[in-house]
Design an enzyme around this catalytic site. Structure first.
Site, short mmCIF file in Angstrom:
data_model
loop_
_atom_site.label_atom_id
_atom_site.label_comp_id
_atom_site.label_asym_id
_atom_site.label_seq_id
_atom_site.Cartn_x
_atom_site.Cartn_y
_atom_site.Cartn_z
N GLN A 41 0.75 -1.03 0.07
CA GLN A 41 0.14 -0.16 0.03
C GLN A 41 0.84 1.18 0.04
O GLN A 41 2.03 1.16 0.29
CB GLN A 41 -0.69 0.05 1.39
CG GLN A 41 -1.58 -1.28 1.43
CD GLN A 41 -1.93 -1.34 2.89
OE1 GLN A 41 -3.33 -1.43 3.11
NE2 GLN A 41 -1.36 -1.95 3.73
N ASP A 96 -2.08 -0.30 13.14
CA ASP A 96 -1.67 0.60 13.66
C ASP A 96 -1.42 0.32 15.38
O ASP A 96 -0.95 0.98 16.21
CB ASP A 96 -2.63 1.85 13.78
CG ASP A 96 -4.11 1.41 14.04
OD1 ASP A 96 -4.76 1.38 13.02
OD2 ASP A 96 -4.45 0.98 15.15
N ASP A 147 -1.80 -12.78 5.43
CA ASP A 147 -3.12 -12.47 4.88
C ASP A 147 -3.94 -13.07 5.67
O ASP A 147 -4.17 -14.27 6.11
CB ASP A 147 -3.32 -12.98 3.31
CG ASP A 147 -4.53 -12.48 2.95
OD1 ASP A 147 -4.93 -12.61 1.70
OD2 ASP A 147 -5.52 -12.27 3.69
N ASP A 165 -10.30 -5.59 11.57
CA ASP A 165 -9.91 -4.24 11.53
C ASP A 165 -9.33 -4.08 10.44
O ASP A 165 -8.13 -3.65 10.45
CB ASP A 165 -8.98 -3.84 12.98
CG ASP A 165 -8.69 -2.50 12.86
OD1 ASP A 165 -7.64 -2.13 13.77
OD2 ASP A 165 -9.20 -1.61 12.13
N SER A 166 -10.10 -4.13 9.40
CA SER A 166 -9.53 -4.07 7.88
C SER A 166 -9.65 -2.50 7.45
O SER A 166 -10.25 -1.59 8.03
CB SER A 166 -10.41 -4.76 7.11
OG SER A 166 -11.59 -4.14 6.91
N PRO A 172 -5.77 -4.77 -0.70
CA PRO A 172 -5.69 -6.03 0.16
C PRO A 172 -6.76 -6.25 1.06
O PRO A 172 -6.99 -7.45 1.56
CB PRO A 172 -4.32 -6.00 0.79
CG PRO A 172 -4.04 -4.33 1.00
CD PRO A 172 -4.91 -3.86 -0.35
N1 SAM Z 1 -9.40 2.13 11.21
C1 SAM Z 1 -9.17 1.81 9.74
C2 SAM Z 1 -10.35 1.57 9.00
O1 SAM Z 1 -11.53 1.85 9.64
O2 SAM Z 1 -10.44 1.87 7.68
C3 SAM Z 1 -8.49 0.33 9.69
C4 SAM Z 1 -7.08 0.32 10.17
S1 SAM Z 1 -6.08 -0.55 10.12
C5 SAM Z 1 -4.59 0.46 9.80
C6 SAM Z 1 -6.38 -1.63 8.52
C7 SAM Z 1 -5.29 -2.81 8.66
O3 SAM Z 1 -5.70 -3.69 7.45
C8 SAM Z 1 -4.02 -2.05 7.55
O4 SAM Z 1 -3.02 -2.36 8.42
C9 SAM Z 1 -3.66 -3.13 6.46
O5 SAM Z 1 -2.59 -3.49 6.20
C10 SAM Z 1 -4.52 -4.43 6.86
N2 SAM Z 1 -5.20 -5.27 5.91
C11 SAM Z 1 -5.57 -5.10 4.91
N3 SAM Z 1 -5.78 -6.22 4.28
C12 SAM Z 1 -5.53 -7.09 4.85
C13 SAM Z 1 -5.64 -8.48 4.76
N4 SAM Z 1 -6.03 -9.35 3.71
N5 SAM Z 1 -4.97 -9.30 5.75
C14 SAM Z 1 -4.47 -8.69 6.96
N6 SAM Z 1 -4.39 -7.28 7.23
C15 SAM Z 1 -4.84 -6.53 6.19
#
Ligand code: SAM
Length: 298
Positions: A41, A96, A147, A165-166, A172
């Site tokens: 990303q 985070d 993943d 928490d995606s 991704p």
């Molecule tokens: N609070 C935020 C929101 O409401 O959009 C989400 C915060 S958190 C930073 C989202 C996290 O999901 C990111 O660190 C991202 O890298 C992770 N992520 C995205 N796709 C993923 C996957 N397939 N497996 C594991 N983590 C994933």
């Protein structure tokens, strides 16, 4: 991301968050702390006059120092206190570290966090330490860089609460809104366990609520949403998906939630037992959306 000089003033840099084809919000970048493309990303962390430090992924605001407490407190304390005996919790995403920090305020035996992007964790620890607190150093916590969609299909571990928490359903994060992923989460839950999901802004993203309601409804007997206003996620309150086979869990009397919360002996900034109970009350337009889906499902 507008380059310096494209903002309202000279030499100002702004993050332009394109939320809908016809809607964007702009945050002035007062000081850029980090910006690079990770393996997955585009990641930026910057200082903002109102929000404090801000993290954005692929131009979408993920978390801010000023308002992260709303989101992280609600997505942890609501399911964990409703469950009442959660010992093992899974977080999918959450790079985070804010979700882990809140979950670890409970007497958990084990917290597993599956985050796809190691750089998000590293940069959050370096530039957003107030959000993750000491979570990543807590011996109860295991961080896996993988993943989440694959993890839930393959792990032999079982969890009382799964917190998704995606990022939004693009890039991704898209797979983390699929029925297959939710089926994998169900597979990882202990009987009567609870899944909660980051489910967008219903006022703008009706489809996100409809899709999750349908998909979780194929897997769990009790599906709903709870709500909270997260200022940085503009458009009104945010919805959090809820799925479990124990329908009593979201109908716990507020006195019971209050008793459990009192035992924790912690002071929070958004969550309290009254807010917990009220969060499951829906405005009529959301009631109407879910009732229409129930009718369609026959
Ligand atoms: N609070 C935020 C929101 O409401 O959009 C989400 C915060 S958190 C930073 C989202 C996290 O999901 C990111 O660190 C991202 O890298 C992770 N992520 C995205 N796709 C993923 C996957 N397939 N497996 C594991 N983590 C994933």
């Amino acid at each position: 991301m507008s380059a310096p000089g494209n903002g309202p003033g000279n030499g100002e840099a702004w993050l332009e968050e394109r939320l809908r084809p016809s809607l964007a919000q702009k945050l002035r970048i007062d000081k850029q702390l980090y910006r690079d493309k990770t393996e997955h990303q585009d990641l930026i962390v910057f200082e903002h006059q109102l929000y404090g430090r801000v993290m954005a992924l692929d131009g979408i605001v993920q978390t801010t120092e000023a308002d992260e407490f709303v989101y992280h407190e609600m997505m942890t304390h609501v399911p964990i206190l409703a469950h009442g005996a959660a010992k093992r919790v899974l977080i999918v995403g959450g790079g985070d570290g804010g979700m882990a920090e809140e979950a670890l305020k409970h007497p958990l035996e084990r917290l597993v966090q599956v985050e796809i992007d190691r750089t998000v964790v590293d940069i959050a620890r370096a530039h957003l330490p107030s959000i993750s607190g000491g979570a990543y150093d807590d011996p109860r916590m295991e961080l896996l860089i993988a993943d989440g969609a694959r993890y839930v299909q393959e792990t032999d571990e079982r969890f009382d609460v799964v917190i998704v928490d995606s990022t939004d359903p693009v890039g991704p994060g898209e797979i983390l809104f699929s029925r297959e992923f939710y089926a994998g989460c169900k597979r990882c839950l202990t009987p009567g366990g609870i899944i909660v999901t980051q489910n967008g802004i219903p006022f703008f993203e009706r489809y996100a609520v409809e899709n999750t309601y349908r998909r979780l409804g194929m897997l769990f007997s009790d599906v709903s949403f709870f709500l909270a206003p997260v200022p940085a996620y503009i458009g009104g309150f945010m919805a959090f998906g809820w799925g479990t086979d124990n329908a009593a869990l979201r109908r716990q009397p507020v006195e019971l939630i209050a008793e459990r919360f009192k035992v924790l002996g912690i002071k929070l900034r958004y969550y309290n037992p009254a807010i917990h109970q009220a969060a499951f009350a829906h405005p009529q337009f959301l009631v109407d959306i879910l009732e229409a889906l129930d009718r369609d499902a026959g």
